[in-house]
Design a protein around this motif. Structure first.
Motif, PDB file in Angstrom:
ATOM      1  N   VAL A 295       0.522  -6.108  11.878  1.00 10.31           N
ATOM      2  CA  VAL A 295       1.022  -5.353  10.724  1.00 10.31           C
ATOM      3  C   VAL A 295       1.136  -3.859  11.079  1.00 10.31           C
ATOM      4  O   VAL A 295       0.127  -3.180  11.204  1.00 10.31           O
ATOM      5  CB  VAL A 295       0.102  -5.553   9.491  1.00 10.31           C
ATOM      6  CG1 VAL A 295       0.632  -4.776   8.289  1.00 10.31           C
ATOM      7  CG2 VAL A 295      -0.042  -7.026   9.158  1.00 10.31           C
ATOM      8  N   PRO A 296       2.374  -3.345  11.238  1.00 14.76           N
ATOM      9  CA  PRO A 296       2.546  -1.945  11.644  1.00 14.76           C
ATOM     10  C   PRO A 296       1.806  -0.955  10.737  1.00 14.76           C
ATOM     11  O   PRO A 296       1.216   0.006  11.230  1.00 14.76           O
ATOM     12  CB  PRO A 296       4.063  -1.743  11.556  1.00 14.76           C
ATOM     13  CG  PRO A 296       4.644  -3.098  11.730  1.00 14.76           C
ATOM     14  CD  PRO A 296       3.656  -4.044  11.104  1.00 14.76           C
ATOM     15  N   TYR A 297       1.844  -1.175   9.428  1.00 13.00           N
ATOM     16  CA  TYR A 297       1.245  -0.219   8.489  1.00 13.00           C
ATOM     17  C   TYR A 297      -0.283  -0.129   8.641  1.00 13.00           C
ATOM     18  O   TYR A 297      -0.862   0.933   8.471  1.00 13.00           O
ATOM     19  CB  TYR A 297       1.620  -0.607   7.047  1.00 13.00           C
ATOM     20  CG  TYR A 297       1.117   0.357   6.003  1.00 13.00           C
ATOM     21  CD1 TYR A 297       1.467   1.705   6.041  1.00 13.00           C
ATOM     22  CD2 TYR A 297       0.303  -0.080   4.964  1.00 13.00           C
ATOM     23  CE1 TYR A 297       1.008   2.589   5.075  1.00 13.00           C
ATOM     24  CE2 TYR A 297      -0.150   0.793   3.986  1.00 13.00           C
ATOM     25  CZ  TYR A 297       0.203   2.131   4.051  1.00 13.00           C
ATOM     26  OH  TYR A 297      -0.248   2.995   3.090  1.00 13.00           O
ATOM     27  N   ILE A 298      -0.948  -1.236   9.000  1.00 13.62           N
ATOM     28  CA  ILE A 298      -2.403  -1.213   9.229  1.00 13.62           C
ATOM     29  C   ILE A 298      -2.683  -0.318  10.431  1.00 13.62           C
ATOM     30  O   ILE A 298      -3.609   0.494  10.414  1.00 13.62           O
ATOM     31  CB  ILE A 298      -2.977  -2.637   9.446  1.00 13.62           C
ATOM     32  CG1 ILE A 298      -2.705  -3.524   8.232  1.00 13.62           C
ATOM     33  CG2 ILE A 298      -4.478  -2.577   9.780  1.00 13.62           C
ATOM     34  CD1 ILE A 298      -3.286  -4.937   8.324  1.00 13.62           C
ATOM     35  N   ARG A 299      -1.846  -0.437  11.459  1.00 12.58           N
ATOM     36  CA  ARG A 299      -1.969   0.408  12.650  1.00 12.58           C
ATOM     37  C   ARG A 299      -1.760   1.873  12.297  1.00 12.58           C
ATOM     38  O   ARG A 299      -2.523   2.740  12.692  1.00 12.58           O
ATOM     39  CB  ARG A 299      -0.901  -0.017  13.670  1.00 12.58           C
ATOM     40  CG  ARG A 299      -1.467  -0.779  14.842  1.00 12.58           C
ATOM     41  CD  ARG A 299      -0.489  -0.959  15.992  1.00 12.58           C
ATOM     42  NE  ARG A 299       0.920  -0.972  15.643  1.00 12.58           N
ATOM     43  CZ  ARG A 299       1.685  -2.051  15.677  1.00 12.58           C
ATOM     44  NH1 ARG A 299       1.177  -3.224  16.002  1.00 12.58           N
ATOM     45  NH2 ARG A 299       2.969  -1.981  15.385  1.00 12.58           N
TER      46      ARG A 299
ATOM     47  N   GLY B   8       0.814  -1.215   0.000  1.00 16.58           N
ATOM     48  CA  GLY B   8       0.000   0.000   0.000  1.00 16.58           C
ATOM     49  C   GLY B   8       0.851   1.269   0.000  1.00 16.58           C
ATOM     50  O   GLY B   8       0.467   2.284  -0.578  1.00 16.58           O
ATOM     51  N   VAL B   9       2.023   1.203   0.647  1.00 15.25           N
ATOM     52  CA  VAL B   9       2.928   2.353   0.694  1.00 15.25           C
ATOM     53  C   VAL B   9       3.480   2.617  -0.712  1.00 15.25           C
ATOM     54  O   VAL B   9       3.568   3.767  -1.161  1.00 15.25           O
ATOM     55  CB  VAL B   9       4.095   2.083   1.679  1.00 15.25           C
ATOM     56  CG1 VAL B   9       5.056   3.248   1.717  1.00 15.25           C
ATOM     57  CG2 VAL B   9       3.555   1.797   3.072  1.00 15.25           C
TER      58      VAL B   9
ATOM     59  N   GLU C 281      -6.018  -2.594  -0.596  1.00 12.84           N
ATOM     60  CA  GLU C 281      -5.057  -3.700  -0.587  1.00 12.84           C
ATOM     61  C   GLU C 281      -5.020  -4.383   0.780  1.00 12.84           C
ATOM     62  O   GLU C 281      -4.955  -5.616   0.869  1.00 12.84           O
ATOM     63  CB  GLU C 281      -3.664  -3.195  -0.992  1.00 12.84           C
ATOM     64  CG  GLU C 281      -2.695  -4.348  -1.199  1.00 12.84           C
ATOM     65  CD  GLU C 281      -1.346  -3.941  -1.784  1.00 12.84           C
ATOM     66  OE1 GLU C 281      -1.291  -2.904  -2.468  1.00 12.84           O
ATOM     67  OE2 GLU C 281      -0.376  -4.667  -1.543  1.00 12.84           O
ATOM     68  N   ILE C 282      -5.107  -3.584   1.840  1.00 14.70           N
ATOM     69  CA  ILE C 282      -5.125  -4.135   3.199  1.00 14.70           C
ATOM     70  C   ILE C 282      -6.393  -4.971   3.401  1.00 14.70           C
ATOM     71  O   ILE C 282      -6.343  -6.084   3.922  1.00 14.70           O
ATOM     72  CB  ILE C 282      -5.019  -2.993   4.243  1.00 14.70           C
ATOM     73  CG1 ILE C 282      -3.587  -2.440   4.259  1.00 14.70           C
ATOM     74  CG2 ILE C 282      -5.440  -3.475   5.636  1.00 14.70           C
ATOM     75  CD1 ILE C 282      -3.421  -1.130   5.010  1.00 14.70           C
ATOM     76  N   ALA C 283      -7.542  -4.436   2.944  1.00 19.55           N
ATOM     77  CA  ALA C 283      -8.815  -5.165   3.089  1.00 19.55           C
ATOM     78  C   ALA C 283      -8.761  -6.496   2.339  1.00 19.55           C
ATOM     79  O   ALA C 283      -9.225  -7.526   2.843  1.00 19.55           O
ATOM     80  CB  ALA C 283      -9.973  -4.299   2.585  1.00 19.55           C
ATOM     81  N   ALA C 284      -8.161  -6.493   1.138  1.00 21.02           N
ATOM     82  CA  ALA C 284      -8.069  -7.712   0.320  1.00 21.02           C
ATOM     83  C   ALA C 284      -7.141  -8.735   0.969  1.00 21.02           C
ATOM     84  O   ALA C 284      -7.468  -9.929   1.051  1.00 21.02           O
ATOM     85  CB  ALA C 284      -7.574  -7.351  -1.087  1.00 21.02           C
ATOM     86  N   LEU C 285      -6.000  -8.271   1.448  1.00 24.18           N
ATOM     87  CA  LEU C 285      -4.997  -9.159   2.040  1.00 24.18           C
ATOM     88  C   LEU C 285      -5.497  -9.792   3.342  1.00 24.18           C
ATOM     89  O   LEU C 285      -5.307 -10.990   3.572  1.00 24.18           O
ATOM     90  CB  LEU C 285      -3.714  -8.345   2.292  1.00 24.18           C
ATOM     91  CG  LEU C 285      -2.479  -9.126   2.714  1.00 24.18           C
ATOM     92  CD1 LEU C 285      -2.031 -10.049   1.598  1.00 24.18           C
ATOM     93  CD2 LEU C 285      -1.345  -8.174   3.072  1.00 24.18           C
TER      94      LEU C 285
ATOM     95  N   ALA D  31      -3.947   6.482  -0.457  1.00 25.36           N
ATOM     96  CA  ALA D  31      -4.509   6.005   0.817  1.00 25.36           C
ATOM     97  C   ALA D  31      -5.681   5.066   0.530  1.00 25.36           C
ATOM     98  O   ALA D  31      -5.822   4.020   1.177  1.00 25.36           O
ATOM     99  CB  ALA D  31      -4.966   7.184   1.668  1.00 25.36           C
ATOM    100  N   THR D  32      -6.487   5.427  -0.466  1.00 25.95           N
ATOM    101  CA  THR D  32      -7.609   4.571  -0.858  1.00 25.95           C
ATOM    102  C   THR D  32      -7.086   3.232  -1.379  1.00 25.95           C
ATOM    103  O   THR D  32      -7.598   2.172  -1.016  1.00 25.95           O
ATOM    104  CB  THR D  32      -8.472   5.269  -1.928  1.00 25.95           C
ATOM    105  OG1 THR D  32      -8.905   6.529  -1.402  1.00 25.95           O
ATOM    106  CG2 THR D  32      -9.671   4.436  -2.325  1.00 25.95           C
ATOM    107  N   ALA D  33      -6.037   3.281  -2.212  1.00 22.47           N
ATOM    108  CA  ALA D  33      -5.444   2.054  -2.762  1.00 22.47           C
ATOM    109  C   ALA D  33      -4.900   1.172  -1.635  1.00 22.47           C
ATOM    110  O   ALA D  33      -5.127  -0.041  -1.617  1.00 22.47           O
ATOM    111  CB  ALA D  33      -4.336   2.404  -3.749  1.00 22.47           C
TER     112      ALA D  33
END
Lengths: 146, 166
Positions: free
Chosen positions: B26-30, A63-64, B72-76, B66-68
């Motif tokens: 997952v740090p990035y989700i946080r 995502g980043v 991607e987080i929701a899919a993963l 941010a939307t992308a």
């Protein structure tokens, strides 16, 4: 270097800084606009533990990379010689070739290779410190507001 | 097979714990502030609005990146969750915060195509993903995001993933 070049370099740096500062999300991710050509842009960002997607490997989340690619493609569109006023992403496809090495800076380069009256076509690459092997490539279509 | 007489609070605790470990690991989700709402096995990803998600302060609009990332987080997470569901229910795996290896490894994104349909407003966003096909090696996932109206999508995406091996 003449003083004239000096001023234009400073002006360029100021514009680059203002571009990122005007985009809160790009600024929060620590992006910096390193180069802005005519229809070309280069934006980079540092590795950060907060952006890790897989804690067991320390690899940055996809995502980043998407956010970096999207911002870089948008910058390339805005720098097109036809002078668009604003742009928005219509679609963006990203292929992830390999994981970005943990701890390394990530750099994206985008080229706006064709524009019509209302659409811009862009492609981009993202690299870590090994610039020979891209981490990801992207291709997208963007709106053009004239 | 799952135990029909397993006490309900224990079932909920087991599922919520597994989901929490999957997401909070997952740090990035946080960092994005994304959380997941669970109804049985159905997940809804929620991205509460935050100033740092803004891409265009003049409109204002959420950054396309941010939307992308949200999609991607929701899919993963959906793919990992649905892949571990059977093992979780049968007790073959019991995710434990003290043992990171008790959670299966995450799938890897091969490619991701996002389609922007409306400008993202400075409001909370929601996403639901559907595993269209999941084989031993590859999976295809479709994901949709909306804000105020479920029928008015702000973006949708299709992603391909490489499933963890072994």
């Amino acid at each position: 270097m003449t003083s004239e070049d000096q001023i234009s370099t400073e002006t360029r740096d100021r514009i680059a800084r203002q571009f990122i500062e005007a985009i809160p999300h790009a600024s929060a991710l620590g992006m910096s606009l390193d180069r802005l050509g005519t229809g070309e842009a280069e934006i980079s960002m540092a590795w950060n533990a907060d952006f890790v997607g897989d804690p067991r490997s320390g690899i940055i989340h996809g995502g980043v990379i998407s956010a970096l690619m999207d911002t870089c493609c948008g910058a390339a569109v805005l720098s097109h010689p036809t002078g668009p006023r604003s742009t928005a992403t219509i679609d963006l496809r990203i292929d992830y070739m390999r994981a970005a090495a943990p701890g390394q800076r990530i750099t994206a380069r985008a080229t706006c290779y064709h524009v019509t009256r209302s659409v811009a076509f862009v492609r981009a690459q993202a690299m870590d410190e090994d610039s020979e092997n891209p981490v990801a490539t992207a291709t997208g279509a963007f709106t053009l507001e004239r | 097979m799952a135990d029909r007489n397993e006490p309900l609070p224990q079932i909920k605790l087991r599922r919520d714990n597994a989901l929490r470990l999957l997401v909070e690991g997952v740090p990035y989700i946080r960092w994005m502030g994304i959380r997941f709402d669970r109804r049985g096995d159905e997940l809804t990803a929620i991205m509460p609005f935050d100033q740092k998600l803004i891409g265009n302060p003049f409109l204002p609009a959420i950054h396309g990146g941010a939307t992308a990332a949200f999609l991607e987080i929701a899919a993963l997470v959906e793919l990992s969750w649905s892949a571990m569901w059977e093992d979780l229910e049968s007790g073959r795996i019991a995710p434990d915060a003290a043992m990171p290896d008790s959670l299966p490894r995450l799938p890897k994104t091969i490619d991701f195509t996002v389609d922007y349909l409306r400008s993202g407003l400075p409001r909370d966003a929601y996403a639901r993903a559907r595993v269209v096909r999941s084989g031993r090696r590859y999976a295809s996932v479709h994901v949709e995001a909306w804000q105020d109206n479920r029928a008015k999508l702000i973006a949708q995406a299709t992603a391909h993933f490489l499933m963890p091996q072994g």
